[in-house]
Scaffold this motif. Sequence first.
Motif: not given
Length: 527
Positions: A99-107, A129-134
């Motif tokens: 998820t976006r929240e998990q991504c931000f926490e990793k960052y 600031s993070f966008r989900g892109i395929y």
Amino acid sequence: MYSCPGCGSMMTFDIAHQQLSCAQCGRSMDIAEADGKEARRAGNSFSMDLLTCPTCGAEIQAMNTASAAFCSYCGSSVMLERRDSEREAPETIAPFRVTREQCFEKYREKLRKSFCVDHRLKKSVTPESFRGIYVPHYEYTAAVAGKADLEGTESKGNYTYYYKTSVRLNHRYEHILHDASREMPDAMSEPIAQVEQKDFVNFSPAYLSGFYADMPDTDTEKYLPFAKAEAVRRGLKDVIEDLKDGCTYSTAEAEKKLIPMADAECTGSTLVPFWFMSIRNGKRILYAVQNGVTGEMVADMPLDIPKFALLALILTVPLYFLLNLFLTLRPEMVLVLAMGLAVLTQLLIHHHRTQIQAREAGPEQMQGPEEEPDGDTLREQLKQNRRLASRSKGSGLLGILAELGGMGGVILLVAAAFFMSMINDVAVFHALAAGLTCVMGFVLLSGRKKKVRTPAGSILAFLVMLAGTLILILDVFHSADMPVYVTAFLCLAAVVWECVDLLILHNRECSNPLPQFTSHRGGEQHG
């Protein structure tokens, strides 16, 4: 588009529950059910909005997203041009699982581990600031069969043993992925692109709902060398692991022999999810990219130069007292040590400048389908595979110090001071000073031949070293200590200046030139 049967609002893909959901009324729907209601099936073409950045020319597609007010690739705060687009569906897709929240926490975790990271990143980057892109990827199957010799070493006590082992490879690897989009920088996506085959499902446009997607716009034949080199890299890695003999093996000669024996073919296309962040840093741009399935992340993390300088000062004070406690620091010894630091720093500057040149120039385009790539091209691709794989490793404080040569420099300085304290012949220091000055001049000249601007700190260091060598050899001040100490102090001041230049180069290497997608090919950026 996927409309909510309850309220008519647009439904988006819910990563946590792996189904479509409506933000307005909370209704959820399975992917298969949604495709049935919309009379869609995998393999058909489907419609999306095509967004074009008027600044850099990047194109990205979107489904059920809000109006895009900034470009992910160049960081420009502009309203992207939107128009309808029809595209062919790929065979498979790996849905988002992070998820976006998990991504931000990793960052944020990466930022916490990097003590000297630029503080602006901690203030400027938010989950939005993070966008989900395929990102489209080509799938390759590659095989290598052949026999080669491996040279290995093993240390036991005070002895080092050398071995030569013959190995045979007969390996075949499927599902080797390579980024097929020009927009996504290869250096960011390739280290973390590999996803296990079990994580892919049959394609449905429903997985794209609420996200962005790039289009495949590169030739499948261009990445055959990548697949061949990757098969050799994996094959040798598996063979060495199977040996389990405790030796450290050099694979250079084996690679040289095996790569021409490899074969590869493209077997299809797929979509791999990424969380993508970009932030402008002056005339440069910083990226952070996370694999939306595995959670692996690569991020540009420039250093906060004042904070790094403070840390270096804190480390310098105990080092100075430590040297004075155990060693007698004579003036010529201090001067030679300062010269050694100047040369070490200049070598690091030269290395980083070379790396930046290679990165910004971009690799030469590989041969097309009508021309078989030669062994040198494949070996260079294998080196690139290793470099890309290493980028996904952490970049904590020790990693930064190691990259800049800080810890190695301290160890070298202490060892050099210890051995020089046992030298009583002044002529030895004269020779060391002259030798270090010659090395410094050679490194500066080699940089000039590549038409790279020489930093002012490096020029100052060389002039001070030249003056110090003349003072020592000609003894113009009749063996007085003060002129030698003054010269050593000036040399250390030049080293500090060099270190600032080095940090600036490091930060440049940790960023990217602003992309212009109308003028480049093959997924790499050019300034």
